[in-house]
Design a protein around this motif. Structure first.
Motif, PDB file in Angstrom:
ATOM      1  N   ARG A 305      48.456 -41.975 -15.909  1.00 52.67           N
ATOM      2  CA  ARG A 305      49.204 -41.263 -16.941  1.00 52.67           C
ATOM      3  C   ARG A 305      50.373 -40.536 -16.275  1.00 52.67           C
ATOM      4  N   THR A 306      51.534 -40.539 -16.917  1.00 52.32           N
ATOM      5  CA  THR A 306      52.736 -39.936 -16.354  1.00 52.32           C
ATOM      6  C   THR A 306      52.807 -38.453 -16.679  1.00 52.32           C
ATOM      7  N   VAL A 307      53.181 -37.656 -15.677  1.00 54.23           N
ATOM      8  CA  VAL A 307      53.426 -36.230 -15.870  1.00 54.23           C
ATOM      9  C   VAL A 307      54.933 -36.031 -15.934  1.00 54.23           C
ATOM     10  N   ASN A 308      55.432 -35.592 -17.071  1.00 51.14           N
ATOM     11  CA  ASN A 308      56.875 -35.457 -17.269  1.00 51.14           C
ATOM     12  C   ASN A 308      57.387 -34.043 -17.067  1.00 51.14           C
ATOM     13  N   SER A 309      56.495 -33.063 -16.983  1.00 50.98           N
ATOM     14  CA  SER A 309      56.958 -31.693 -16.780  1.00 50.98           C
ATOM     15  C   SER A 309      55.836 -30.852 -16.196  1.00 50.98           C
ATOM     16  N   ILE A 310      56.230 -29.798 -15.506  1.00 50.98           N
ATOM     17  CA  ILE A 310      55.282 -28.798 -15.027  1.00 50.98           C
ATOM     18  C   ILE A 310      55.733 -27.439 -15.550  1.00 50.98           C
ATOM     19  N   GLY A 311      54.816 -26.489 -15.577  1.00 56.06           N
ATOM     20  CA  GLY A 311      55.116 -25.199 -16.167  1.00 56.06           C
ATOM     21  C   GLY A 311      54.857 -24.035 -15.231  1.00 56.06           C
ATOM     22  N   MET A 312      55.395 -22.891 -15.606  1.00 50.75           N
ATOM     23  CA  MET A 312      55.210 -21.662 -14.842  1.00 50.75           C
ATOM     24  C   MET A 312      54.692 -20.564 -15.753  1.00 50.75           C
ATOM     25  N   ASP A 313      53.728 -19.806 -15.249  1.00 50.11           N
ATOM     26  CA  ASP A 313      53.237 -18.627 -15.933  1.00 50.11           C
ATOM     27  C   ASP A 313      53.272 -17.463 -14.956  1.00 50.11           C
ATOM     28  N   ILE A 314      53.214 -16.251 -15.472  1.00 52.71           N
ATOM     29  CA  ILE A 314      53.299 -15.051 -14.637  1.00 52.71           C
ATOM     30  C   ILE A 314      52.015 -14.261 -14.790  1.00 52.71           C
ATOM     31  N   GLY A 315      51.456 -13.846 -13.659  1.00 55.37           N
ATOM     32  CA  GLY A 315      50.280 -12.988 -13.699  1.00 55.37           C
ATOM     33  C   GLY A 315      49.033 -13.715 -14.144  1.00 55.37           C
ATOM     34  N   VAL A 316      47.926 -12.997 -14.211  1.00 55.68           N
ATOM     35  CA  VAL A 316      46.628 -13.556 -14.585  1.00 55.68           C
ATOM     36  C   VAL A 316      46.029 -12.710 -15.683  1.00 55.68           C
ATOM     37  N   GLU A 317      45.592 -13.359 -16.746  1.00 56.14           N
ATOM     38  CA  GLU A 317      44.903 -12.652 -17.815  1.00 56.14           C
ATOM     39  C   GLU A 317      43.404 -12.596 -17.507  1.00 56.14           C
ATOM     40  N   GLU A 318      42.637 -12.051 -18.444  1.00 56.96           N
ATOM     41  CA  GLU A 318      41.195 -11.924 -18.249  1.00 56.96           C
ATOM     42  C   GLU A 318      40.533 -13.282 -18.081  1.00 56.96           C
ATOM     43  N   ASP A 319      41.042 -14.300 -18.790  1.00 50.81           N
ATOM     44  CA  ASP A 319      40.525 -15.657 -18.691  1.00 50.81           C
ATOM     45  C   ASP A 319      41.694 -16.569 -18.333  1.00 50.81           C
ATOM     46  N   PRO A 320      41.980 -16.748 -17.030  1.00 49.25           N
ATOM     47  CA  PRO A 320      43.154 -17.537 -16.630  1.00 49.25           C
ATOM     48  C   PRO A 320      43.151 -18.950 -17.189  1.00 49.25           C
ATOM     49  N   ALA A 321      41.993 -19.622 -17.196  1.00 46.10           N
ATOM     50  CA  ALA A 321      41.939 -20.997 -17.679  1.00 46.10           C
ATOM     51  C   ALA A 321      42.416 -21.076 -19.129  1.00 46.10           C
ATOM     52  N   TYR A 322      41.959 -20.162 -19.959  1.00 45.34           N
ATOM     53  CA  TYR A 322      42.369 -20.168 -21.358  1.00 45.34           C
ATOM     54  C   TYR A 322      43.863 -19.891 -21.483  1.00 45.34           C
ATOM     55  N   ASP A 323      44.352 -18.923 -20.721  1.00 44.63           N
ATOM     56  CA  ASP A 323      45.760 -18.557 -20.789  1.00 44.63           C
ATOM     57  C   ASP A 323      46.650 -19.713 -20.358  1.00 44.63           C
ATOM     58  N   PHE A 324      46.295 -20.383 -19.267  1.00 45.19           N
ATOM     59  CA  PHE A 324      47.123 -21.470 -18.757  1.00 45.19           C
ATOM     60  C   PHE A 324      47.078 -22.701 -19.661  1.00 45.19           C
ATOM     61  N   GLN A 325      45.971 -22.911 -20.366  1.00 43.24           N
ATOM     62  CA  GLN A 325      45.862 -24.085 -21.235  1.00 43.24           C
ATOM     63  C   GLN A 325      46.440 -23.848 -22.627  1.00 43.24           C
ATOM     64  N   PHE A 326      46.237 -22.654 -23.171  1.00 45.84           N
ATOM     65  CA  PHE A 326      46.573 -22.426 -24.572  1.00 45.84           C
ATOM     66  C   PHE A 326      47.645 -21.368 -24.791  1.00 45.84           C
ATOM     67  N   GLY A 327      47.963 -20.600 -23.764  1.00 45.41           N
ATOM     68  CA  GLY A 327      48.986 -19.572 -23.913  1.00 45.41           C
ATOM     69  C   GLY A 327      50.389 -20.146 -23.812  1.00 45.41           C
ATOM     70  N   ALA A 328      51.372 -19.314 -24.183  1.00 51.38           N
ATOM     71  CA  ALA A 328      52.773 -19.727 -24.088  1.00 51.38           C
ATOM     72  C   ALA A 328      53.242 -19.598 -22.649  1.00 51.38           C
ATOM     73  N   LEU A 329      53.805 -20.676 -22.096  1.00 54.84           N
ATOM     74  CA  LEU A 329      54.313 -20.652 -20.734  1.00 54.84           C
ATOM     75  C   LEU A 329      55.620 -19.875 -20.666  1.00 54.84           C
ATOM     76  N   GLU A 330      55.873 -19.260 -19.514  1.00 56.82           N
ATOM     77  CA  GLU A 330      57.123 -18.542 -19.314  1.00 56.82           C
ATOM     78  C   GLU A 330      58.293 -19.509 -19.170  1.00 56.82           C
ATOM     79  N   ALA A 331      58.056 -20.652 -18.532  1.00 60.19           N
ATOM     80  CA  ALA A 331      59.129 -21.616 -18.330  1.00 60.19           C
ATOM     81  C   ALA A 331      58.524 -22.973 -17.989  1.00 60.19           C
ATOM     82  N   THR A 332      59.279 -24.043 -18.247  1.00 65.78           N
ATOM     83  CA  THR A 332      58.847 -25.387 -17.892  1.00 65.78           C
ATOM     84  C   THR A 332      59.994 -26.107 -17.197  1.00 65.78           C
ATOM     85  N   GLY A 333      59.647 -27.130 -16.435  1.00 65.79           N
ATOM     86  CA  GLY A 333      60.643 -27.934 -15.756  1.00 65.79           C
ATOM     87  C   GLY A 333      60.349 -29.404 -15.933  1.00 65.79           C
TER      88      GLY A 333
END
Length: 402
Positions: A305-333
């Motif tokens: 499967r092709t990966v067309n973009s990667i993302g950036m997030d800032i800091g860590v919430e109480e549940d990092p996995a949930y934040d990184f999967q379902f939260g709004a990213l700060e930026a993408t490339g």
């Protein structure tokens, strides 16, 4: 210059120079004096060395797809994914007809994603269907959540090559068990069903050679009247998959990113941007390079499967996995196919750090996703050759008189 005036300049000057900006350059250059007097557009390239691998236990339930199958990827390891499905208890069965009668049979219909394979595109993958014996809930299910099933009682079997839709005949014994819950009219019937009826596990045979991705909104259970051509649909009420991965590449100069967030990177840019506090910052971007050569060498007719973009997030919430999967990213490339780079624009973050109140310097890089289809990328890290190192590129407009 005060911080207030510096901040104003940082946001206004880019508007004056919009027509002369370009991206992707890493060498200093000059700007024509017709646009801004006594000024120079400068590119500063800084290698990022403070990078640490991160791993989280991602969520795999109630996503768009489930991943299922076995595949030995020479880079991303030996992968085993087992799907769990449970039909909805609500029904539109014809009045007076009972599912556990001899007139009815049951099937499971799996509708695959249009890009339905990762692995061997030509060879069939064989699956067995068993009744789940462990408790599970799709809303809380994670990569390594417990899954057990009764291998002594085969409910069904099927094979996948490259079909858009796969139909699986289910045993009468399982159909009759499901019918008992369906016909229960007690006040707590739905709670009993949720707790006691645990659905089905779809388990690929050893050496299956591919991963497939059924789309849950389109897949369904079917009750078929064998005497009077009539079909009753039961949507999928709950679903998830668990995943085991072993034998990933151990090369020191590359890092794997997985959209299950089991592979991410933490980088810290503290100390890299202080020297630019007096500059009129135009653009800031982080650049990663895909390890293209290392990804080559798949057998004939095998795909990833092709990966067309990667993302950036800032800091860590109480549940990092949930934040990184379902939260709004700060930026993408997005991926640049010409050089295999991923470029993430972090201008707003840098401006807020220099001129605002942002004080977090931990940046998380990944391809976290809430779709459920398994994807991975391989990028060069801080141990790579100099020309492939992750880097921070600062573009600024500097006054000649300073």
């Amino acid at each position: 210059m005060s911080s207030t005036h510096k901040g104003l300049a940082a946001f206004c000057i880019p508007l004056l120079t919009l027509l002369i900006l370009f991206t992707g350059c890493e060498a200093p250059g000059s700007v024509g004096g017709d646009f801004v007097d006594k000024s120079e557009l400068t590119f500063d390239t800084l290698s990022i060395s403070n990078i640490q691998p991160q791993s989280y236990n991602g969520y795999t339930g109630r996503l768009t797809f489930v991943t299922m199958g076995n595949y030995s990827d020479p880079v991303f390891g030996d992968i085993e994914a087992r799907a769990l499905l449970k039909p909805t208890r609500s029904t539109s069965m014809p009045e007076g007809e009972l599912l556990d009668s001899d007139e009815y049979s049951m099937q499971l219909q799996l509708v695959m994603d249009s890009l339905s394979t990762s692995g061997d595109t030509l060879s069939p993958a064989n699956y067995s269907v068993y009744e789940v014996t462990s408790q599970w809930n799709g809303s809380t299910f994670r990569l390594d959540s417990e899954l057990s099933y009764n291998e002594t009682n085969l409910v069904g079997s099927f094979s996948i090559t490259n079909e858009d839709t796969v139909t699986v005949d289910l045993s009468d014994e399982w159909k009759n068990t499901f019918a008992g819950y369906l016909q229960n009219d007690a006040p707590d019937a739905d709670s009993v069903y949720q707790y006691e009826f645990r659905g089905l596990a779809l388990v690929a045979d050893d050496g299956a050679g591919k991963l497939s991705f059924p789309r849950m909104a389109s897949s369904r259970f079917l009750a078929i009247n064998t005497e009077d051509p009539d079909t009753t649909n039961f949507s999928v009420r709950d679903w998830a998959y668990n995943l085991n991965r072993t034998g990933e590449t151990t090369q020191s100069d590359v890092s794997a990113l997985h959209n299950t967030v089991e592979g991410m990177l933490l980088l810290n840019i503290e100390g890299l941007i202080e020297e630019f506090e007096d500059n009129n910052l135009i653009r800031a971007e982080i650049v990663f390079y895909e390890a293209i050569d290392e990804l080559e060498g798949l057998p004939a007719n095998h795909v990833r499967r092709t990966v067309n973009s990667i993302g950036m997030d800032i800091g860590v919430e109480e549940d990092p996995a949930y934040d990184f999967q379902f939260g709004a990213l700060e930026a993408t490339g997005s991926r640049n196919s010409s050089d295999g780079s991923f470029r993430i624009n972090i201008t707003n973050y840098i401006n807020n750090t220099i001129y605002g109140t942002e004080d977090r310097t931990d940046l998380y890089i990944g391809i976290g996703s809430n779709t459920g289809d398994l994807k991975s990328a391989l990028i060069y890290n801080q141990n790579a050759p100099e020309n492939l190192l992750p880097k921070l590129i600062i573009t600024s407009l500097t006054d000649d008189e300073e």
